[in-house]
Write a protein that holds these residues in place. Structure first.
Motif, mmCIF file in Angstrom:
data_model
loop_
_atom_site.group_PDB
_atom_site.id
_atom_site.type_symbol
_atom_site.label_atom_id
_atom_site.label_comp_id
_atom_site.label_asym_id
_atom_site.label_seq_id
_atom_site.Cartn_x
_atom_site.Cartn_y
_atom_site.Cartn_z
ATOM 1 N N TRP A 1 0.853 -1.178 0.000
ATOM 2 C CA TRP A 1 0.000 0.000 0.000
ATOM 3 C C TRP A 1 0.888 1.226 0.000
ATOM 4 C CZ3 TRP A 1 -0.890 -4.189 3.190
ATOM 5 C CH2 TRP A 1 -2.049 -4.929 2.904
ATOM 6 N N ARG A 2 0.394 2.296 -0.580
ATOM 7 C CA ARG A 2 1.206 3.505 -0.747
ATOM 8 C C ARG A 2 0.448 4.695 -0.195
ATOM 9 N NH1 ARG A 2 1.516 7.553 -4.654
ATOM 10 N NH2 ARG A 2 3.609 8.190 -5.194
ATOM 11 N N SER A 3 1.133 5.455 0.654
ATOM 12 C CA SER A 3 0.609 6.727 1.139
ATOM 13 C C SER A 3 1.664 7.774 0.838
ATOM 14 C CB SER A 3 0.353 6.683 2.643
ATOM 15 O OG SER A 3 -0.615 5.719 2.949
ATOM 16 N N SER A 4 1.233 8.974 0.512
ATOM 17 C CA SER A 4 2.218 9.999 0.184
ATOM 18 C C SER A 4 1.776 11.348 0.707
ATOM 19 C CB SER A 4 2.455 10.063 -1.328
ATOM 20 O OG SER A 4 1.299 10.509 -1.978
ATOM 21 N N LEU A 5 2.768 12.229 0.843
ATOM 22 C CA LEU A 5 2.535 13.585 1.314
ATOM 23 C C LEU A 5 3.430 14.504 0.503
ATOM 24 C CD1 LEU A 5 1.035 15.229 3.519
ATOM 25 C CD2 LEU A 5 3.059 14.960 4.922
ATOM 26 N N LEU A 6 2.862 15.524 -0.083
ATOM 27 C CA LEU A 6 3.606 16.483 -0.891
ATOM 28 C C LEU A 6 3.926 17.685 -0.018
ATOM 29 C CD1 LEU A 6 4.615 16.993 -3.783
ATOM 30 C CD2 LEU A 6 2.483 18.188 -4.207
ATOM 31 N N ILE A 7 5.221 18.010 0.091
ATOM 32 C CA ILE A 7 5.645 19.134 0.925
ATOM 33 C C ILE A 7 6.627 19.993 0.144
ATOM 34 C CG2 ILE A 7 5.304 17.950 3.112
ATOM 35 C CD1 ILE A 7 8.257 17.347 3.183
ATOM 36 N N SER A 8 6.816 21.211 0.610
ATOM 37 C CA SER A 8 7.828 22.075 0.001
ATOM 38 C C SER A 8 9.144 21.881 0.737
ATOM 39 C CB SER A 8 7.389 23.535 0.067
ATOM 40 O OG SER A 8 7.279 23.947 1.409
ATOM 41 N N GLY A 9 10.202 22.504 0.244
ATOM 42 C CA GLY A 9 11.519 22.355 0.861
ATOM 43 C C GLY A 9 11.599 23.009 2.223
ATOM 44 N N ASP A 10 12.747 22.878 2.869
ATOM 45 C CA ASP A 10 12.911 23.391 4.227
ATOM 46 C C ASP A 10 13.007 24.914 4.236
ATOM 47 O OD1 ASP A 10 13.232 23.413 6.945
ATOM 48 O OD2 ASP A 10 15.359 22.977 6.882
ATOM 49 N N GLU A 11 14.019 25.479 3.585
ATOM 50 C CA GLU A 11 14.182 26.933 3.565
ATOM 51 C C GLU A 11 14.064 27.507 2.169
ATOM 52 O OE1 GLU A 11 17.766 27.997 5.535
ATOM 53 O OE2 GLU A 11 17.202 26.994 7.375
ATOM 54 N N TYR A 12 13.728 26.697 1.210
ATOM 55 C CA TYR A 12 13.585 27.136 -0.170
ATOM 56 C C TYR A 12 12.463 26.326 -0.797
ATOM 57 C CZ TYR A 12 16.519 23.026 -0.520
ATOM 58 O OH TYR A 12 17.015 21.765 -0.370
ATOM 59 N N HIS A 13 12.008 26.783 -1.947
ATOM 60 C CA HIS A 13 10.883 26.096 -2.584
ATOM 61 C C HIS A 13 11.389 25.001 -3.513
ATOM 62 C CE1 HIS A 13 6.966 25.365 -4.224
ATOM 63 N NE2 HIS A 13 7.439 25.514 -5.445
ATOM 64 N N GLU A 14 11.386 23.793 -3.012
ATOM 65 C CA GLU A 14 11.662 22.613 -3.824
ATOM 66 C C GLU A 14 10.649 21.559 -3.412
ATOM 67 O OE1 GLU A 14 14.989 19.176 -4.602
ATOM 68 O OE2 GLU A 14 15.543 20.907 -3.434
ATOM 69 N N PRO A 15 9.545 21.439 -4.147
ATOM 70 C CA PRO A 15 8.521 20.476 -3.730
ATOM 71 C C PRO A 15 9.053 19.051 -3.746
ATOM 72 C CG PRO A 15 7.988 21.406 -5.871
ATOM 73 C CD PRO A 15 9.195 22.124 -5.371
ATOM 74 N N MET A 16 8.663 18.310 -2.724
ATOM 75 C CA MET A 16 9.067 16.918 -2.590
ATOM 76 C C MET A 16 7.860 16.083 -2.203
ATOM 77 S SD MET A 16 12.601 17.122 -0.554
ATOM 78 C CE MET A 16 12.706 18.822 -0.066
ATOM 79 N N GLU A 17 7.903 14.846 -2.599
ATOM 80 C CA GLU A 17 6.862 13.906 -2.226
ATOM 81 C C GLU A 17 7.492 12.838 -1.340
ATOM 82 O OE1 GLU A 17 3.353 11.255 -4.262
ATOM 83 O OE2 GLU A 17 5.127 11.736 -5.446
ATOM 84 N N VAL A 18 6.967 12.708 -0.149
ATOM 85 C CA VAL A 18 7.400 11.652 0.769
ATOM 86 C C VAL A 18 6.419 10.503 0.590
ATOM 87 C CG1 VAL A 18 7.845 11.022 3.151
ATOM 88 C CG2 VAL A 18 8.347 13.342 2.375
ATOM 89 N N ILE A 19 6.925 9.370 0.135
ATOM 90 C CA ILE A 19 6.089 8.209 -0.151
ATOM 91 C C ILE A 19 6.374 7.139 0.908
ATOM 92 C CG2 ILE A 19 5.469 6.453 -1.845
ATOM 93 C CD1 ILE A 19 6.710 8.347 -3.965
ATOM 94 N N LEU A 20 5.314 6.696 1.543
ATOM 95 C CA LEU A 20 5.402 5.647 2.551
ATOM 96 C C LEU A 20 4.799 4.372 1.977
ATOM 97 C CD1 LEU A 20 5.895 4.624 5.461
ATOM 98 C CD2 LEU A 20 3.651 5.555 6.037
ATOM 99 N N TYR A 21 5.618 3.327 1.861
ATOM 100 C CA TYR A 21 5.161 2.022 1.393
ATOM 101 C C TYR A 21 4.900 1.141 2.609
ATOM 102 C CZ TYR A 21 6.888 3.494 -3.154
ATOM 103 O OH TYR A 21 7.113 4.172 -4.323
ATOM 104 N N ILE A 22 3.733 0.530 2.642
ATOM 105 C CA ILE A 22 3.347 -0.316 3.772
ATOM 106 C C ILE A 22 3.091 -1.720 3.240
ATOM 107 C CG2 ILE A 22 1.676 -0.607 5.633
ATOM 108 C CD1 ILE A 22 0.999 2.397 5.161
ATOM 109 N N PHE A 23 3.645 -2.703 3.928
ATOM 110 C CA PHE A 23 3.481 -4.088 3.484
ATOM 111 C C PHE A 23 3.605 -5.021 4.675
ATOM 112 C CE2 PHE A 23 7.843 -2.757 3.117
ATOM 113 C CZ PHE A 23 8.575 -3.806 3.608
#
Length: 124
Positions: free
Chosen positions: A100-122
């Motif tokens: 199963w896949r869950s994800s969260l889209l966030i921006s960078g820490d001190e600058y704008h660089e969007p990232m997706e954190v993907i959590l795989y569950i099994f």
């Protein structure tokens, strides 16, 4: 002749009823797993803690995985994390059968660089 037609009508009616019952019995119900909702809750808990953005910007997979494990939502499940930006992904998806896949889209820490954190569950 009347008796023969009544017999034919009865056979046809019986076949229609049997086909209807067979159609009802052949459908399967897909019950969605609660693992994807659990993954979303775990990611939200780490995000609310305020450390997910920093770890994602640093691409620190082990820290994110330990924070997710510390939430307590992953009991009974194994998990792994992947971080993707616009060009590259860090981490790998598991080679398991049911993932199963869950994800969260966030921006960078001190600058704008969007990232997706993907959590795989099994489960093993």
């Amino acid at each position: 002749m009347k008796g023969q037609w009544k017999t034919v009508e009865s056979v046809i009616a019986g076949m229609v009823i049997l086909m209807f019952v067979a159609g009802l019995a052949s459908t399967s119900v897909h019950v969605p797993s609660s693992a994807d909702a659990t993954g979303n809750r775990a990611l939200d808990a780490v995000y609310e803690k305020g450390v997910l953005r920093q770890y994602a910007a640093a691409k620190d997979l082990s820290s994110i995985e330990s924070e997710i494990a510390a939430t307590g939502y992953m009991s009974g499940y194994n998990h792994s994390v992947t971080i993707c930006n616009q060009t590259v992904c860090v981490g790998t998806a598991p080679e398991e059968e049911n993932v199963w896949r869950s994800s969260l889209l966030i921006s960078g820490d001190e600058y704008h660089e969007p990232m997706e954190v993907i959590l795989y569950i099994f489960r093993n």
